[in-house]
Motif scaffolding. Structure first.
Motif, PDB file in Angstrom:
ATOM      1  N   UNK A  32      50.168 -16.835 -48.463  1.00 42.73           N
ATOM      2  CA  UNK A  32      49.125 -16.134 -47.717  1.00 42.73           C
ATOM      3  C   UNK A  32      49.442 -16.085 -46.220  1.00 42.73           C
ATOM      4  N   UNK A  33      49.664 -17.255 -45.627  1.00 47.21           N
ATOM      5  CA  UNK A  33      49.911 -17.283 -44.177  1.00 47.21           C
ATOM      6  C   UNK A  33      51.390 -17.389 -43.834  1.00 47.21           C
ATOM      7  N   UNK A  34      52.256 -17.462 -44.849  1.00 50.55           N
ATOM      8  CA  UNK A  34      53.711 -17.513 -44.686  1.00 50.55           C
ATOM      9  C   UNK A  34      54.190 -18.813 -44.031  1.00 50.55           C
ATOM     10  N   UNK A  35      53.386 -19.870 -44.075  1.00 51.41           N
ATOM     11  CA  UNK A  35      53.820 -21.158 -43.531  1.00 51.41           C
ATOM     12  C   UNK A  35      54.967 -21.700 -44.368  1.00 51.41           C
ATOM     13  N   UNK A  40      45.263 -20.363 -39.901  1.00 47.46           N
ATOM     14  CA  UNK A  40      44.116 -19.470 -40.068  1.00 47.46           C
ATOM     15  C   UNK A  40      44.403 -18.193 -39.296  1.00 47.46           C
ATOM     16  N   UNK A  41      44.273 -17.057 -39.959  1.00 48.76           N
ATOM     17  CA  UNK A  41      44.569 -15.775 -39.322  1.00 48.76           C
ATOM     18  C   UNK A  41      43.287 -15.013 -39.023  1.00 48.76           C
ATOM     19  N   UNK A  42      43.269 -14.350 -37.862  1.00 52.94           N
ATOM     20  CA  UNK A  42      42.142 -13.503 -37.499  1.00 52.94           C
ATOM     21  C   UNK A  42      42.637 -12.054 -37.485  1.00 52.94           C
ATOM     22  N   UNK A 100      47.290  -9.031 -36.991  1.00 55.10           N
ATOM     23  CA  UNK A 100      46.952 -10.432 -36.755  1.00 55.10           C
ATOM     24  C   UNK A 100      46.883 -10.669 -35.249  1.00 55.10           C
ATOM     25  N   UNK A 101      45.698 -11.078 -34.776  1.00 54.58           N
ATOM     26  CA  UNK A 101      45.497 -11.269 -33.342  1.00 54.58           C
ATOM     27  C   UNK A 101      45.682 -12.719 -32.906  1.00 54.58           C
ATOM     28  N   UNK A 102      45.460 -13.667 -33.778  1.00 55.88           N
ATOM     29  CA  UNK A 102      45.599 -15.064 -33.394  1.00 55.88           C
ATOM     30  C   UNK A 102      45.725 -15.915 -34.641  1.00 55.88           C
ATOM     31  N   UNK A 103      46.360 -17.050 -34.503  1.00 59.66           N
ATOM     32  CA  UNK A 103      46.477 -17.997 -35.604  1.00 59.66           C
ATOM     33  C   UNK A 103      46.171 -19.393 -35.090  1.00 59.66           C
ATOM     34  N   UNK A 104      45.688 -20.238 -35.972  1.00 56.93           N
ATOM     35  CA  UNK A 104      45.393 -21.631 -35.633  1.00 56.93           C
ATOM     36  C   UNK A 104      45.680 -22.479 -36.852  1.00 56.93           C
ATOM     37  N   UNK A 105      46.216 -23.677 -36.684  1.00 57.93           N
ATOM     38  CA  UNK A 105      46.527 -24.518 -37.847  1.00 57.93           C
ATOM     39  C   UNK A 105      45.274 -24.958 -38.586  1.00 57.93           C
ATOM     40  N   UNK A 106      45.366 -24.982 -39.920  1.00 61.50           N
ATOM     41  CA  UNK A 106      44.277 -25.425 -40.774  1.00 61.50           C
ATOM     42  C   UNK A 106      44.473 -26.893 -41.140  1.00 61.50           C
ATOM     43  N   UNK A 107      43.356 -27.590 -41.278  1.00 59.41           N
ATOM     44  CA  UNK A 107      43.423 -28.974 -41.729  1.00 59.41           C
ATOM     45  C   UNK A 107      43.812 -29.047 -43.193  1.00 59.41           C
ATOM     46  N   UNK A 108      43.277 -28.138 -43.990  1.00 58.24           N
ATOM     47  CA  UNK A 108      43.575 -28.104 -45.428  1.00 58.24           C
ATOM     48  C   UNK A 108      44.397 -26.862 -45.746  1.00 58.24           C
ATOM     49  N   UNK A 109      45.274 -26.925 -46.747  1.00 55.66           N
ATOM     50  CA  UNK A 109      46.083 -25.757 -47.104  1.00 55.66           C
ATOM     51  C   UNK A 109      45.256 -24.704 -47.821  1.00 55.66           C
ATOM     52  N   UNK A 110      45.785 -23.502 -47.881  1.00 54.93           N
ATOM     53  CA  UNK A 110      45.109 -22.441 -48.610  1.00 54.93           C
ATOM     54  C   UNK A 110      45.097 -22.764 -50.117  1.00 54.93           C
ATOM     55  N   UNK A 111      44.039 -22.323 -50.823  1.00 51.57           N
ATOM     56  CA  UNK A 111      43.948 -22.624 -52.274  1.00 51.57           C
ATOM     57  C   UNK A 111      45.155 -22.137 -53.051  1.00 51.57           C
ATOM     58  N   UNK A 112      45.681 -20.962 -52.695  1.00 53.71           N
ATOM     59  CA  UNK A 112      46.841 -20.444 -53.418  1.00 53.71           C
ATOM     60  C   UNK A 112      48.053 -21.347 -53.261  1.00 53.71           C
ATOM     61  N   UNK A 113      48.173 -21.977 -52.119  1.00 56.24           N
ATOM     62  CA  UNK A 113      49.292 -22.896 -51.909  1.00 56.24           C
ATOM     63  C   UNK A 113      49.144 -24.157 -52.752  1.00 56.24           C
TER      64      UNK A 113
END
Length: 236
Positions: free
Chosen positions: A183-186, A194-196, A203-216
């Motif tokens: 999803x976020x290509x990490x 997190x993508x906005x 994509x205008x901005x990204x910020x690290x997530x504490x938890x991974x995406x469900x698909x990951x």
């Protein structure tokens, strides 16, 4: 450079370039006085690589112009700068509480290096090697990590993504960061971001997530058994 050394340098220069020779006694005396005033802080030679005669000879060989005192001073200043650039201050032997003695020793070291009396002190490189201390190995085996549990708990608020990953692994869940997030290509090892999305679908901005995406998480759960199965024949 002493006055007699200045006179000797001018004699060598005159032998190599007769244009600098002064036949009149008064002119010769004035020439020596002028060069001595301008080269008074330039040594004739040092124990480590500097020689004013070589600098003068190099100028006469490479330049069609008559040599001037500046043509000796410039190489000397370059010599000083190069030596100081290669010097790393060693720890003075003076008492650190005696600030005057500490500074004086540092200044003396630098002065000796700059003037060619002492060689530059090189910083010791960081070397790598295997530590076979059995006490260290026993401690790592007992603790389970080079970071003690108390320190890990204290660091958890400052690295929430890593803390969440370690907690999930401790609970028997698959390591989501071991795979790439579609999803976020990490990349593996990196936290999800997190993508906005803007009105233009960019994509205008990204910020690290504490938890991974469900698909990951799902992808890691699927790949974990495969990895374990691949290891079984190798261990058999």
């Amino acid at each position: 450079m002493e006055r007699r050394e200045t006179a000797a340098l001018l004699a060598i220069i005159g032998r190599l370039d007769p244009r600098t020779i002064r036949t009149d006694q008064g002119e010769a005396r004035d020439q020596i006085a002028q060069w001595h005033e301008l080269l008074g802080d330039v040594p004739m030679a040092t124990p480590h690589g500097w020689d004013a005669r070589i600098a003068a000879r190099q100028h006469i060989r490479s330049s069609p112009y008559q040599i001037l005192p500046a043509d000796v001073v410039r190489p000397w200043e370059s010599y000083r700068r190069d030596r100081l650039a290669r010097h790393s201050d060693p720890t003075p032997s003076a008492d650190p509480d005696d600030q005057a003695a500490w500074i004086a020793e540092l200044a003396g070291m630098r002065r000796a290096v700059a003037t060619g009396i002492a060689e530059p002190a090189q910083a010791r490189a960081i070397t790598s090697g295997r530590d076979d201390d059995p006490r260290r190995e026993a401690m790592l085996e007992r603790v389970g990590s080079c970071i003690p549990p108390a320190a890990r708990a204290a660091l958890a608020p400052y690295r929430p993504a890593r803390a969440a990953r370690e907690a999930a692994i401790a609970q028997g869940q698959p390591d989501a960061l071991s795979v790439r997030c579609e999803w976020c290509k990490a990349q593996p090892g990196e936290p999800c971001r997190r993508r906005r999305i803007g009105p233009d679908d960019g994509v205008h901005a990204t910020a690290p997530r504490t938890t991974p995406h469900p698909g990951r998480l799902d992808l890691a759960a699927v790949q974990a058994p495969r990895t374990e199965q691949a290891r079984q024949p190798a261990l058999a």
